[in-house]
Write a protein that holds these residues in place. Sequence first.
Motif, mmCIF file in Angstrom:
data_model
loop_
_atom_site.group_PDB
_atom_site.id
_atom_site.type_symbol
_atom_site.label_atom_id
_atom_site.label_comp_id
_atom_site.label_asym_id
_atom_site.label_seq_id
_atom_site.Cartn_x
_atom_site.Cartn_y
_atom_site.Cartn_z
ATOM 1 N N THR A 48 0.737 -1.133 -0.116
ATOM 2 C CA THR A 48 -0.074 0.134 -0.010
ATOM 3 C C THR A 48 0.714 1.216 0.062
ATOM 4 O OG1 THR A 48 -1.907 -1.103 1.147
ATOM 5 C CG2 THR A 48 -1.729 1.083 1.173
ATOM 6 N N THR A 49 1.788 1.111 0.636
ATOM 7 C CA THR A 49 2.701 2.374 0.808
ATOM 8 C C THR A 49 3.535 2.517 -0.427
ATOM 9 O OG1 THR A 49 2.890 1.913 3.423
ATOM 10 C CG2 THR A 49 4.611 3.562 2.712
ATOM 11 N N TYR A 50 4.050 1.784 -0.847
ATOM 12 C CA TYR A 50 5.109 1.997 -1.918
ATOM 13 C C TYR A 50 4.351 2.196 -3.232
ATOM 14 C CZ TYR A 50 5.709 -1.278 -6.020
ATOM 15 O OH TYR A 50 5.466 -1.971 -7.187
ATOM 16 N N ILE A 51 3.180 1.643 -3.465
ATOM 17 C CA ILE A 51 2.427 2.166 -4.458
ATOM 18 C C ILE A 51 2.025 3.491 -4.359
ATOM 19 C CG2 ILE A 51 0.160 1.461 -5.809
ATOM 20 C CD1 ILE A 51 0.565 -1.635 -4.930
ATOM 21 N N ALA A 52 1.339 3.811 -3.338
ATOM 22 C CA ALA A 52 0.854 5.271 -3.064
ATOM 23 C C ALA A 52 1.970 6.282 -3.279
ATOM 24 C CB ALA A 52 0.261 5.635 -1.652
ATOM 25 N N LEU A 53 3.318 5.919 -2.677
ATOM 26 C CA LEU A 53 4.461 6.743 -3.186
ATOM 27 C C LEU A 53 4.762 6.922 -4.458
ATOM 28 C CD1 LEU A 53 6.685 5.677 -0.063
ATOM 29 C CD2 LEU A 53 6.035 8.116 -0.438
ATOM 30 N N ASP A 54 4.726 5.705 -5.103
ATOM 31 C CA ASP A 54 5.404 5.783 -6.659
ATOM 32 C C ASP A 54 4.277 6.392 -7.603
ATOM 33 O OD1 ASP A 54 6.727 3.983 -8.552
ATOM 34 O OD2 ASP A 54 4.833 4.001 -9.392
ATOM 35 N N TYR A 55 3.017 6.315 -7.209
ATOM 36 C CA TYR A 55 1.810 7.066 -7.956
ATOM 37 C C TYR A 55 2.073 8.604 -7.700
ATOM 38 C CZ TYR A 55 -0.573 3.387 -10.452
ATOM 39 O OH TYR A 55 -1.039 2.405 -11.285
ATOM 40 N N ALA A 56 2.364 8.930 -6.545
ATOM 41 C CA ALA A 56 2.331 10.387 -5.919
ATOM 42 C C ALA A 56 3.398 10.984 -6.919
ATOM 43 C CB ALA A 56 2.562 10.130 -4.658
ATOM 44 N N MET A 57 4.519 10.346 -6.859
ATOM 45 C CA MET A 57 5.781 10.872 -7.366
ATOM 46 C C MET A 57 5.453 11.102 -9.040
ATOM 47 S SD MET A 57 8.529 12.243 -6.198
ATOM 48 C CE MET A 57 10.172 12.706 -6.833
ATOM 49 N N ALA A 58 4.855 9.998 -9.687
ATOM 50 C CA ALA A 58 4.686 10.183 -10.852
ATOM 51 C C ALA A 58 3.819 11.121 -11.289
ATOM 52 C CB ALA A 58 4.071 8.710 -11.337
ATOM 53 N N GLU A 59 2.802 11.323 -10.608
ATOM 54 C CA GLU A 59 1.711 12.402 -10.914
ATOM 55 C C GLU A 59 2.358 13.835 -10.511
ATOM 56 O OE1 GLU A 59 -0.958 12.329 -12.215
ATOM 57 O OE2 GLU A 59 -2.167 10.487 -11.888
ATOM 58 N N LEU A 60 3.260 13.841 -9.616
ATOM 59 C CA LEU A 60 3.994 15.280 -9.452
ATOM 60 C C LEU A 60 4.993 15.262 -10.735
ATOM 61 C CD1 LEU A 60 4.731 14.865 -5.644
ATOM 62 C CD2 LEU A 60 3.363 16.656 -6.772
ATOM 63 N N MET A 61 5.630 14.541 -11.150
ATOM 64 C CA MET A 61 6.481 14.698 -12.295
ATOM 65 C C MET A 61 5.613 15.046 -13.541
ATOM 66 S SD MET A 61 9.310 14.481 -11.274
ATOM 67 C CE MET A 61 10.385 14.646 -12.922
ATOM 68 N N ARG A 62 4.463 14.806 -13.719
ATOM 69 C CA ARG A 62 3.469 14.957 -14.765
ATOM 70 C C ARG A 62 2.741 16.235 -14.588
ATOM 71 N NH1 ARG A 62 -1.129 11.162 -15.185
ATOM 72 N NH2 ARG A 62 -1.090 11.457 -17.472
ATOM 73 N N LYS A 63 2.558 16.830 -13.439
ATOM 74 C CA LYS A 63 2.149 18.064 -12.951
ATOM 75 C C LYS A 63 3.210 19.119 -12.590
ATOM 76 C CE LYS A 63 -2.014 17.658 -14.600
ATOM 77 N NZ LYS A 63 -3.251 16.955 -13.626
ATOM 78 N N PRO A 64 4.188 19.819 -13.163
ATOM 79 C CA PRO A 64 5.143 20.369 -12.389
ATOM 80 C C PRO A 64 4.603 21.710 -11.589
ATOM 81 C CG PRO A 64 5.495 20.234 -14.939
ATOM 82 C CD PRO A 64 4.349 19.860 -14.696
ATOM 83 N N GLN A 65 3.685 22.118 -11.859
ATOM 84 C CA GLN A 65 3.015 23.316 -10.995
ATOM 85 C C GLN A 65 2.589 22.505 -9.708
ATOM 86 O OE1 GLN A 65 1.295 21.995 -13.578
ATOM 87 N NE2 GLN A 65 -0.789 21.804 -13.365
ATOM 88 N N ALA A 66 2.051 21.287 -9.460
ATOM 89 C CA ALA A 66 1.888 20.720 -8.305
ATOM 90 C C ALA A 66 3.442 20.457 -7.318
ATOM 91 C CB ALA A 66 1.120 19.524 -8.259
ATOM 92 N N MET A 67 4.332 19.876 -8.323
ATOM 93 C CA MET A 67 5.703 19.645 -7.572
ATOM 94 C C MET A 67 6.213 20.953 -7.325
ATOM 95 S SD MET A 67 8.157 17.631 -6.989
ATOM 96 C CE MET A 67 8.399 16.369 -8.048
ATOM 97 N N THR A 68 6.156 21.920 -7.992
ATOM 98 C CA THR A 68 6.801 23.365 -7.460
ATOM 99 C C THR A 68 5.820 23.906 -5.978
ATOM 100 O OG1 THR A 68 7.226 24.070 -9.871
ATOM 101 C CG2 THR A 68 7.086 25.785 -8.066
ATOM 102 N N LYS A 69 4.618 23.677 -6.322
ATOM 103 C CA LYS A 69 4.026 24.030 -4.812
ATOM 104 C C LYS A 69 4.346 23.269 -3.565
ATOM 105 C CE LYS A 69 -0.870 25.175 -3.752
ATOM 106 N NZ LYS A 69 -2.219 25.731 -4.259
ATOM 107 N N LEU A 70 4.547 21.773 -3.919
ATOM 108 C CA LEU A 70 4.872 20.888 -2.795
ATOM 109 C C LEU A 70 6.341 21.320 -2.447
ATOM 110 C CD1 LEU A 70 4.196 18.657 -0.641
ATOM 111 C CD2 LEU A 70 5.186 17.197 -2.487
ATOM 112 N N GLN A 71 6.942 21.533 -3.330
ATOM 113 C CA GLN A 71 8.625 21.849 -2.858
ATOM 114 C C GLN A 71 8.689 23.378 -2.191
ATOM 115 O OE1 GLN A 71 10.667 22.099 -6.969
ATOM 116 N NE2 GLN A 71 11.402 20.209 -6.541
#
Length: 509
Positions: A311-334
């Motif tokens: 559960t944890t690893y899959i959630a992390l993998d998808y979260a990072m993948a989505e952040l890379m696909r949405k640069p504005q979300a990555m910038t906001k989180l950083q």
Amino acid sequence: MAQVLLAHLYEQASPQSLALILLLFLIAVHLAMPRSRAEKLLSKLPSPPFKLPIMGHLHLIGSLPHRSLCDLARNHGPDVMLLRLGTVPTLVVSSPRAAKAVLRTHDHHFASRPHSAVANILFNGSTDVAFAPYGDYWRQTRKVVTTHLLTSRKVRSNRAAREQEVRLVLARVRAAAAARMAVDLSEVFSFFANDIVCQAVVGRFPREEGRNKLFREMLETNAKLLGGFNLDDYFPSLARLNLVSAKAVKHKKRWDDLLDDLIDKHASKTANDEEEEDFIDVLLSVQQEYNLTRENIKAILMDMFEAGTDTTYIALDYAMAELMRKPQAMTKLQAEVRRCAAKGKEMVTEEDLSSMSYLKAVMKESMRLHAPGPLLIPHFSTADCDVEGYTIPSGTRVVLNVWAMGRDPTCWENAEDFMPERFLEEGMDAASDFQGNDFRFLPFGSGRRICPAINFTTATFEIILANLIYHFNWELPPGSTGINMTESFGMDVHRKENLLLMPCLAQDV
């Protein structure tokens, strides 16, 4: 005459042919029998018309069942729909309203589990927590797990182990950044989650032994076996033929060898041993109180490794993948992580996490779009009850498509888009959480069978993602055309391709 013919066929046919002949015979007998009251009730439910003899609706289920079931429900039953999967009637629940009826209004009638041939083999007669039938044994084992491993207090007590594992990950990623090499974050997340579970369940787990990799391989095999097509699950009348793959039996032997060794070592500890108490120690200490056999203990341990890791690893993998696909979300989180954690810190700590609302929103949004178990574990009715105007008879298998609910356009604005903002204080879904109260959003389930590892997963997810975002900027490797979001279905659903990213040490933190 019929008996003579069957005897002749038995002598001449191969085992595979015999199975098919017996299946055809059983179906013929079934069709010739008068319809039971349960069958009459089930016949009133909405159901796709394209049903085949013997197979039922199995041919309508593709390689990604959560998507197939979602499409079928839109056409044949937006709330509830009956499918005949082989000879097993299966109620598919696809709306929050119907899910609430099953998981809250009639929770006590739907809290059991259907028979699973593979689970019976792997978990010693389904004596784990996840697959155990509803009853006194399940209540006792769940109490042991929640009280001694997964309470908020117990999760907090494992903080030092989590932080040590984070340091190891950061050292590995720094080395890759210095060498300008890509990092396989799918592998990083998988082993990180597994190591955290091992620390809590088994205690210190030396990597030199290579057992962390062995555990990861064995858990992957578990997921494939439990998520695969098992004939006995769809044609229960064939169970007596023992057609379950020998692979499950062989795999169970590997688990027995590993877990027996670990349990023996814990049982031989002396009072002078200074090692901190872990979950195996707890299980051994309460073994007599809860009347647990060694086989029960091994089943519970396998459960904890499986649920706590994937559960944890899959959630992390998808979260990072989505952040890379949405640069504005990555910038906001950083920006949030680097604002909330003081400049120059060795690592983001758990005290820093409490003020990171966008980080928490990222986790929620990732699990809304990509629930690790999109169909949860099937439920099983133990009494007749009414759902959405239909009487569901006792003995019905129930599947809840939480993936469909999480993407329902009538429940969510821009349902297919990754928008963590929806869960912020000013967002349209700010009050929503995954504690089982919002039936649009059930990555951990709800009711009596809700996954008890929510606190564990949340703590593990937040600490590693915050640190990777704080210390590094991330890019796609040279020549990459983007991130492939193609899914692979098993016991859980994960991305088919591993997530390869280039880390660059952040200069402004």
